[in-house]
Each structure stands twice: as structure tokens, then as C-alpha cells.
Motif scaffolding. Structure first.
Motif, PDB file in Angstrom:
ATOM      1  N   GLU A   1       0.832  -1.201   0.000  1.00 30.53           N
ATOM      2  CA  GLU A   1       0.000   0.000   0.000  1.00 30.53           C
ATOM      3  C   GLU A   1       0.870   1.255   0.000  1.00 30.53           C
ATOM      4  O   GLU A   1       0.570   2.223  -0.707  1.00 30.53           O
ATOM      5  CB  GLU A   1      -0.942   0.002   1.199  1.00 30.53           C
ATOM      6  CG  GLU A   1      -2.067  -1.004   1.065  1.00 30.53           C
ATOM      7  CD  GLU A   1      -2.913  -1.139   2.322  1.00 30.53           C
ATOM      8  OE1 GLU A   1      -2.573  -0.550   3.367  1.00 30.53           O
ATOM      9  OE2 GLU A   1      -3.931  -1.852   2.247  1.00 30.53           O
TER      10      GLU A   1
ATOM     11  N   ALA B   1       2.208   1.840  -3.422  1.00 27.98           N
ATOM     12  CA  ALA B   1       1.182   2.398  -4.309  1.00 27.98           C
ATOM     13  C   ALA B   1       0.987   3.892  -4.052  1.00 27.98           C
ATOM     14  O   ALA B   1       0.836   4.679  -4.998  1.00 27.98           O
ATOM     15  CB  ALA B   1      -0.131   1.650  -4.125  1.00 27.98           C
TER      16      ALA B   1
ATOM     17  N   GLY C   1       1.797   6.859  -6.621  1.00 29.38           N
ATOM     18  CA  GLY C   1       0.744   7.832  -6.926  1.00 29.38           C
ATOM     19  C   GLY C   1       1.204   9.269  -6.760  1.00 29.38           C
ATOM     20  O   GLY C   1       0.763  10.158  -7.492  1.00 29.38           O
TER      21      GLY C   1
ATOM     22  N   SER D   1      10.865   2.123  -1.323  1.00 31.23           N
ATOM     23  CA  SER D   1       9.710   1.295  -1.638  1.00 31.23           C
ATOM     24  C   SER D   1      10.090   0.142  -2.561  1.00 31.23           C
ATOM     25  O   SER D   1       9.668  -0.998  -2.358  1.00 31.23           O
ATOM     26  CB  SER D   1       8.625   2.159  -2.279  1.00 31.23           C
ATOM     27  OG  SER D   1       7.492   1.398  -2.545  1.00 31.23           O
TER      28      SER D   1
END
Length: 65
Positions: A8, A11, A15, A43
Motif C-alpha cells: 500500500e 502504491a 501515486g 519502496s
């Protein structure tokens, strides 16, 4: 951090990065690019570790690639 949280987070970071890299809005400053590059690297490191763990687990269980 759990696997789900890591994915998450990846993501969310992507984004945030995508509009900067696509040229949406004002051009990012050097500091902003440095920050997002650092977060993307962190990440990606986490996601690669997850993938490696799955690959190793699959190999141990006889489902290797």
C-alpha cells in the motif's frame, strides 16, 4: 510493517511520483525530486524483498521458477 502495508505504501508513493514525472502541475523542485526518488528507492527495495521472499518460498515448496 506487514506485506500489505508495504504494498500500500508503494502504491501511495507511486501515486505521488507519477504526476511529478508526467509533468502534471508545476515542475518539481530539486528537493522534491530528491525526496520522491528516495521514497521510490525505499519502496522498491521493500517490494523486491517481498518478491525475493516469495520466490525463495516457492522454490522451497517446489513451486520455483
Amino acid at each position: 510493517m506487514t506485506e500489505r502495508q508495504k504494498l500500500e505504501t508503494a502504491a501511495v508513493i507511486l501515486g505521488l511520483a507519477r504526476p511529478m514525472l508526467d509533468g502534471v502541475g508545476a515542475p518539481p523542485t530539486a528537493d522534491q525530486l530528491h525526496w520522491i526518488a528516495g521514497r521510490l528507492a525505499e519502496s522498491l527495495t521493500e517490494v523486491l524483498a517481498l518478491a525475493a521472499g516469495r520466490t525463495m518460498a516457492g522454490a522451497v515448496l517446489g513451486h520455483g521458477t
